[in-house]
Design a protein around this motif. Sequence first.
Motif, mmCIF file in Angstrom:
data_model
loop_
_atom_site.group_PDB
_atom_site.id
_atom_site.type_symbol
_atom_site.label_atom_id
_atom_site.label_comp_id
_atom_site.label_asym_id
_atom_site.label_seq_id
_atom_site.Cartn_x
_atom_site.Cartn_y
_atom_site.Cartn_z
ATOM 1 N N MET A 134 0.844 -1.181 0.000
ATOM 2 C CA MET A 134 0.000 0.000 0.000
ATOM 3 C C MET A 134 0.887 1.241 0.000
ATOM 4 O O MET A 134 1.906 1.307 0.692
ATOM 5 N N TYR A 148 -3.664 0.409 -3.009
ATOM 6 C CA TYR A 148 -3.109 -0.828 -2.467
ATOM 7 C C TYR A 148 -3.476 -1.988 -3.380
ATOM 8 O O TYR A 148 -4.434 -1.931 -4.158
ATOM 9 N N ALA A 149 -2.719 -3.055 -3.246
ATOM 10 C CA ALA A 149 -2.984 -4.283 -3.998
ATOM 11 C C ALA A 149 -2.381 -5.444 -3.226
ATOM 12 O O ALA A 149 -1.329 -5.303 -2.589
ATOM 13 N N LYS A 166 -7.480 -12.131 -5.285
ATOM 14 C CA LYS A 166 -6.762 -10.848 -5.244
ATOM 15 C C LYS A 166 -7.658 -9.763 -4.662
ATOM 16 O O LYS A 166 -8.889 -9.834 -4.717
ATOM 17 N N TRP A 168 -7.678 -5.306 -4.315
ATOM 18 C CA TRP A 168 -7.026 -4.018 -4.555
ATOM 19 C C TRP A 168 -8.048 -2.895 -4.412
ATOM 20 O O TRP A 168 -9.264 -3.120 -4.411
ATOM 21 N N ARG A 189 -12.397 -7.254 -5.016
ATOM 22 C CA ARG A 189 -11.777 -8.556 -4.759
ATOM 23 C C ARG A 189 -12.275 -9.524 -5.815
ATOM 24 O O ARG A 189 -13.452 -9.493 -6.225
#
Length: 585
Positions: A134, A148-149, A166, A168, A189
């Motif tokens: 992040m 962020y991811a 995942k 983000w 997500r």
Amino acid sequence: MRRVLPLTLAIFLVVASVAPALAAGISFTGYVDSEIKFRPNASDRWTGRTGIEIGAALSATNKYSLKLGFFDEDKYFWEKYSSWVFQPSEISLYASGALWTGGPVLKGTLGDFQMLGPIYIAGDSKNAAVRGVMVEGLPLGVIRSSVYAGWQREDIAPLPADPKTKAWGGSVNIANYKGLSLNAYGAVRTGELVASRQSQAPDGEPLIFDMTDPDSASFSVTTSPWIALITKNWALTNWPASTYYDFAYLDAEGHILYYHESGQSKYPPPSNSNAQQYGYVYVIAARYSTSQTWMRQHLKPFTGQMDKRVILQAEEKPYPYTEMVGAVEGAYRVAGFDLKGQAGRFVAISKHPWEEVEPIKGDFRIFSIGTQLDILGKEVATKPLSLNIEYRSIDSDFTPWARSTDTDSLSDKYNRIEAQRGQKGINFVASTAFLPENPVDTKLTFDSYTKENKNYQSMSLELATVVSGYELTSKLGTDGTEVGVARNLDLGIKDITKFRPSLKLVMSPNSTTPTSVLGLSAVVSLGGFRNINLDASHEATGDESVTTFTGSYKAPNGWELKAGWTSDKEKVDDTYISLYYKVNL
């Protein structure tokens, strides 16, 4: 042996040098408490328990944080404690500075962090946990943004925490630009789900095979009806007694090419030797009327229909699943009016391989306008007239995966959006304080909304003032009427530092009998026992009444003695005496 000694010495030196540094930085939070309680009206009159909550962490300001474990357990004295696994649960590394020479100062986090968003998006700290990267504080004029991811850290239905799931998102913030403040949040997500289905006929009916590739003896069994799947022993489909069998001939994809009913002396596709010529790969056979009737109902009608097929065995297939949520919050003051608004949308998209699944969509919108007016004059009111009107529309399907689901308005995790899901309506509040010589706080509230095609309305007028030391309160509304009076009395006794009697009358809208609640709250001292808290109440409705007493005393050593009594025989836990002690770590 010559190698073991130097290695042992090296390990000892490393541990000896590192251990003090780790010990100095480890912090513990939590508490330990213990209680012995006697309840004369309960089945288990004597009980004793100990509770413990410990969190351990290692951290350095603006460098890193490491959570080493959390333990929370409450046990009776005769129970054993569970073991505590002391291991890292969250690791976060922080960096503050520029990403390039001359660039802006940014804050970066690698490891564990919380997804960005207000409580109605990211209020559940467990479900909002992300493990990745992040970056916060990206500047663009008056705008500050963060992104962020990473990966979802917990299993949150329907997506598990695995490499394919995942997460983000980001946020945009305008603190104050010419009276405008704005916050926007977004989160996504995505992962994979697995679709499964059992063997079935083209119309969706379950298809259960009693035999697969049976031998000649099994194929000719006459004891009971059966359905068989033949994948390799084609000679069996040329069984001489064709009057006993129904046959369905399928290609490799499960399409029904031919159907042969029992009772026919010859059926179209010769078996075995010419199977490839006729294009079939599988054969489904049925013996006896009940099985044959089933095949004629659920297989035969689809002969030659290449858009329909038989599912011969259970299938599983992964497919993508995505959830997205976004929200905007803004406030703007213009010409003496405060304009506020919130809007958000949640979408869940499921690309199921075999079914048409409509996306789930849920929106919410809340807009309000408020102002304060000095129209009553200081001769009439001590406070400006405050007016606020609000419109809300909150879909039931607005269900972000990491939202707080707490609907208790007194909780710090209270999620108003969750509490009012499904509502569409308006709220109006007007408040002021009349009569400067003896101010009367006044508040008028009106609320109207619809939910599930039902209409709800409520209205109340609340008044509060102090007259000659008496605190007078009243509430008149559609949900009932309340009138209360209370006063702090100085008895002139130094060991009674608080003596507050009160009386409240309550009339519910569906009752003709009022409820009266007489209360007394006091703080007294008896010799060296200082500040003993005492509370008593007597609630009466018609011929029914309940009396309750509670008291507590906290000794200088930290021990706390508590006691309670109630005349309500059904509330056995409210009559007790206990010794309690709590130590914060």
